[in-house]
Enzyme design. Structure first.
Site, PDB file in Angstrom:
ATOM      1  N   GLY A  92      -4.360  -8.593   0.820  1.00 54.41           N
ATOM      2  CA  GLY A  92      -4.639  -7.742   1.975  1.00 54.41           C
ATOM      3  C   GLY A  92      -5.154  -6.362   1.626  1.00 54.41           C
ATOM      4  O   GLY A  92      -5.188  -5.470   2.470  1.00 54.41           O
ATOM      5  N   GLN A  93      -5.582  -6.181   0.376  1.00 51.22           N
ATOM      6  CA  GLN A  93      -6.088  -4.863  -0.030  1.00 51.22           C
ATOM      7  C   GLN A  93      -7.457  -4.613   0.587  1.00 51.22           C
ATOM      8  O   GLN A  93      -8.324  -5.494   0.574  1.00 51.22           O
ATOM      9  CB  GLN A  93      -6.175  -4.794  -1.559  1.00 51.22           C
ATOM     10  CG  GLN A  93      -6.509  -3.407  -2.087  1.00 51.22           C
ATOM     11  CD  GLN A  93      -6.435  -3.323  -3.615  1.00 51.22           C
ATOM     12  OE1 GLN A  93      -6.130  -4.320  -4.285  1.00 51.22           O
ATOM     13  NE2 GLN A  93      -6.716  -2.157  -4.157  1.00 51.22           N
ATOM     14  N   HIS A  99      -3.189   1.986  -4.783  1.00 52.67           N
ATOM     15  CA  HIS A  99      -2.418   2.964  -4.011  1.00 52.67           C
ATOM     16  C   HIS A  99      -1.091   2.381  -3.582  1.00 52.67           C
ATOM     17  O   HIS A  99      -0.979   1.186  -3.323  1.00 52.67           O
ATOM     18  CB  HIS A  99      -3.212   3.455  -2.787  1.00 52.67           C
ATOM     19  CG  HIS A  99      -3.772   2.364  -1.939  1.00 52.67           C
ATOM     20  ND1 HIS A  99      -4.914   1.664  -2.278  1.00 52.67           N
ATOM     21  CD2 HIS A  99      -3.341   1.824  -0.776  1.00 52.67           C
ATOM     22  CE1 HIS A  99      -5.171   0.757  -1.356  1.00 52.67           C
ATOM     23  NE2 HIS A  99      -4.219   0.816  -0.432  1.00 52.67           N
ATOM     24  N   HIS A 101       1.700   2.593  -0.684  1.00 54.00           N
ATOM     25  CA  HIS A 101       2.031   3.059   0.658  1.00 54.00           C
ATOM     26  C   HIS A 101       3.513   3.422   0.704  1.00 54.00           C
ATOM     27  O   HIS A 101       4.352   2.683   0.174  1.00 54.00           O
ATOM     28  CB  HIS A 101       1.849   1.943   1.689  1.00 54.00           C
ATOM     29  CG  HIS A 101       0.446   1.472   1.911  1.00 54.00           C
ATOM     30  ND1 HIS A 101      -0.296   1.850   2.993  1.00 54.00           N
ATOM     31  CD2 HIS A 101      -0.343   0.640   1.197  1.00 54.00           C
ATOM     32  CE1 HIS A 101      -1.483   1.257   2.957  1.00 54.00           C
ATOM     33  NE2 HIS A 101      -1.538   0.510   1.877  1.00 54.00           N
TER      34      HIS A 101
HETATM   35  P1  AMP Z   1      -4.892  -1.272   1.866  1.00 55.90           P
HETATM   36  O1  AMP Z   1      -6.074  -1.224   0.939  1.00 55.90           O
HETATM   37  O2  AMP Z   1      -4.886  -2.478   2.744  1.00 55.90           O
HETATM   38  O3  AMP Z   1      -3.570  -1.133   1.131  1.00 55.90           O
HETATM   39  O4  AMP Z   1      -4.970  -0.064   2.864  1.00 55.90           O
HETATM   40  C1  AMP Z   1      -5.773   1.061   2.678  1.00 55.90           C
HETATM   41  C2  AMP Z   1      -5.191   2.180   3.475  1.00 55.90           C
HETATM   42  O5  AMP Z   1      -5.983   3.328   3.296  1.00 55.90           O
HETATM   43  C3  AMP Z   1      -5.115   1.922   4.982  1.00 55.90           C
HETATM   44  O6  AMP Z   1      -3.774   2.086   5.442  1.00 55.90           O
HETATM   45  C4  AMP Z   1      -6.051   2.975   5.568  1.00 55.90           C
HETATM   46  O7  AMP Z   1      -5.615   3.466   6.815  1.00 55.90           O
HETATM   47  C5  AMP Z   1      -6.033   4.033   4.488  1.00 55.90           C
HETATM   48  N1  AMP Z   1      -7.225   4.888   4.436  1.00 55.90           N
HETATM   49  C6  AMP Z   1      -8.516   4.490   4.396  1.00 55.90           C
HETATM   50  N2  AMP Z   1      -9.341   5.557   4.351  1.00 55.90           N
HETATM   51  C7  AMP Z   1      -8.548   6.654   4.366  1.00 55.90           C
HETATM   52  C8  AMP Z   1      -8.795   8.055   4.329  1.00 55.90           C
HETATM   53  N3  AMP Z   1     -10.048   8.552   4.275  1.00 55.90           N
HETATM   54  N4  AMP Z   1      -7.745   8.897   4.359  1.00 55.90           N
HETATM   55  C9  AMP Z   1      -6.496   8.411   4.432  1.00 55.90           C
HETATM   56  N5  AMP Z   1      -6.174   7.107   4.437  1.00 55.90           N
HETATM   57  C10 AMP Z   1      -7.199   6.229   4.423  1.00 55.90           C
END
Ligand code: AMP
Length: 106
Positions: A92-93, A99, A101
């Site tokens: 689900g990335q 990163h 969360h």
């Molecule tokens: P995931 O890759 O599924 O773990 O999630 C990526 C996360 O990055 C999501 O929760 C997005 O809301 C967050 N995200 C994407 N772009 C930005 C941004 N410019 N600033 C802050 N968070 C972001």
């Protein structure tokens, strides 16, 4: 990585709601929060995902996890919180810069 949105945040080419920064890591609020508190911690080193981790990253990943707890406590999450690391397409990335969360409600 020139087309990586999180590398652009590290390079200050696009803004973020910054929580913490040092020579190795950056923490900032998620742009689309799924809890009262929802922030991300990223290494400044471009690592695509957990799938790319090796022994050289041990200290860095340990630092990120200890920082996750410190920042969670500073954000009022002493009763607990969730951590999540989505890994790879099947995990689900969506943003391919590793990163962590941190999510929680006060
Ligand atoms: P995931 O890759 O599924 O773990 O999630 C990526 C996360 O990055 C999501 O929760 C997005 O809301 C967050 N995200 C994407 N772009 C930005 C941004 N410019 N600033 C802050 N968070 C972001």
């Amino acid at each position: 990585m020139s087309n990586c949105i999180f590398c652009k945040i590290i390079a200050k080419e696009i803004p973020c709601n910054l929580i913490y920064e040092d020579q190795d890591v950056l923490a900032f609020h998620d742009i689309n929060p799924h809890a009262e508190v929802h922030f991300l911690i990223i290494p400044k080193l471009h690592i695509e995902s957990m799938l790319q981790l090796n022994e050289q990253h041990q200290e860095l990943m340990g630092k990120i996890m200890v920082l996750a707890n410190k920042l969670a406590l500073e954000h009022g999450l002493a009763k607990g919180y969730k951590t999540q690391i989505n890994t790879g397409k099947n995990g689900g990335q969506e943003v391919f810069h590793l990163h962590v969360h941190v999510l929680g409600n006060k």
